[in-house]
Design an enzyme around this catalytic site. Structure first.
Site, short mmCIF file in Angstrom:
data_model
loop_
_atom_site.label_atom_id
_atom_site.label_comp_id
_atom_site.label_asym_id
_atom_site.label_seq_id
_atom_site.Cartn_x
_atom_site.Cartn_y
_atom_site.Cartn_z
N GLY A 269 0.90 -1.22 -0.06
CA GLY A 269 0.01 0.03 0.01
C GLY A 269 0.80 1.22 -0.04
CG ASN A 270 -0.47 4.71 -1.52
OD1 ASN A 270 -1.04 5.51 -1.01
ND2 ASN A 270 -0.88 4.06 -2.61
NE ARG A 271 4.87 6.51 4.76
CZ ARG A 271 4.98 5.79 6.13
NH1 ARG A 271 3.90 6.23 7.03
NH2 ARG A 271 6.12 5.23 6.67
#
Ligand code: C5P
Length: 229
Positions: free
Chosen positions: A29-31
């Protein structure tokens, strides 16, 4: 600022960050928190638009009054977004889409082996959703892309943004600097909007709500060029 200047318009916004599953309990995932995209959806709604929000794993409450379509992976986001984009006046791709996904999703939780010293994951490219929209016929649909970059040099940031706008066939490209503590989860944002001729159309700094309105001011000026000439 005219409230109601998007009345009768259909606006599609993607927000959040995709998650690409590795196994039943893990993902890449990412932030991205989804805050800037949500602020744009809310501002468009407040200005009278009919808003579809394609929401990828949002960490914040969904806005009122929008048609919200929940997705998780890049492929799901693509399906919902392409569907919603047909005939829309504006598409804002604020979501952080994973460039790659695991080549295979394990049906069982991936287990470590007492003897291994590491694990290599094989990834495959995800489709570029914005570039796909930009390359397909989309008369009457204004395409707005984002570029979240970690560069600190201002000129370099703008160059990356200009290149991305052209490569993806977007009408407007919003560049913002992100990092460990800036951009993604923060409540404030600073952006530069690049227009069709590669010029800087506007710059905005402040709450994500005020940045959203500044971006929509440019959108409105492109939808109604005569009124803003
Ligand atoms: O290439 P990059 O990820 O920096 O481009 C950012 C823009 O492209 C954003 O508007 C993002 O939503 C969009 N994008 C996309 N599909 C991808 C990757 C990015 O639509 N696979």
């Amino acid at each position: 600022r005219a409230t109601g200047d998007l009345a009768g318009r259909r606006v599609v916004v993607s927000a959040g960050g995709t998650r690409e599953p590795l196994d039943p309990v893990r993902f890449l995932g990412n932030r991205s928190s989804g805050k800037q995209g949500i602020a744009i959806a809310e501002a468009a709604r407040a200005r009278g638009a009919e808003v579809t929000l394609v929401a990828a794993n949002l960490e914040v409450p969904r806005p009122e009054g929008c048609d919200v379509r929940e997705v998780s992976t890049a492929l799901e986001l693509q399906r919902e977004l392409v569907d919603a984009a047909a005939g829309a006046d504006v598409v804002v791709m604020a979501a952080a889409v994973a460039d790659y996904r695991p080549a295979a999703v394990s049906e069982q939780k991936i287990k470590k082996d007492a003897s291994d010293s590491g694990l290599t994951l094989e990834l495959v490219r995800n489709p570029d959703i914005l570039a796909g929209l930009g390359a397909a016929p989309h008369d009457g649909t204004l395409l707005v892309g984002f570029a979240a970059e970690t560069e600190s040099d201002e000129e370099r940031l703008l160059e990356l943004g200009r290149g991305k706008r052209r490569a993806k066939g977007a009408d407007l490209l919003v560049v913002n600097r992100v990092g460990w503590s800036e951009g993604f989860a923060a409540d404030d944002n600073r952006v530069v909007v690049i227009g069709p001729d590669d010029a800087v159309v506007t710059q905005a700094h402040g709450s994500k709500a005020s940045v959203a309105d500044a971006i929509l001011d440019v959108v409105v000026s492109k939808l109604n060029p005569a009124a803003h000439a």
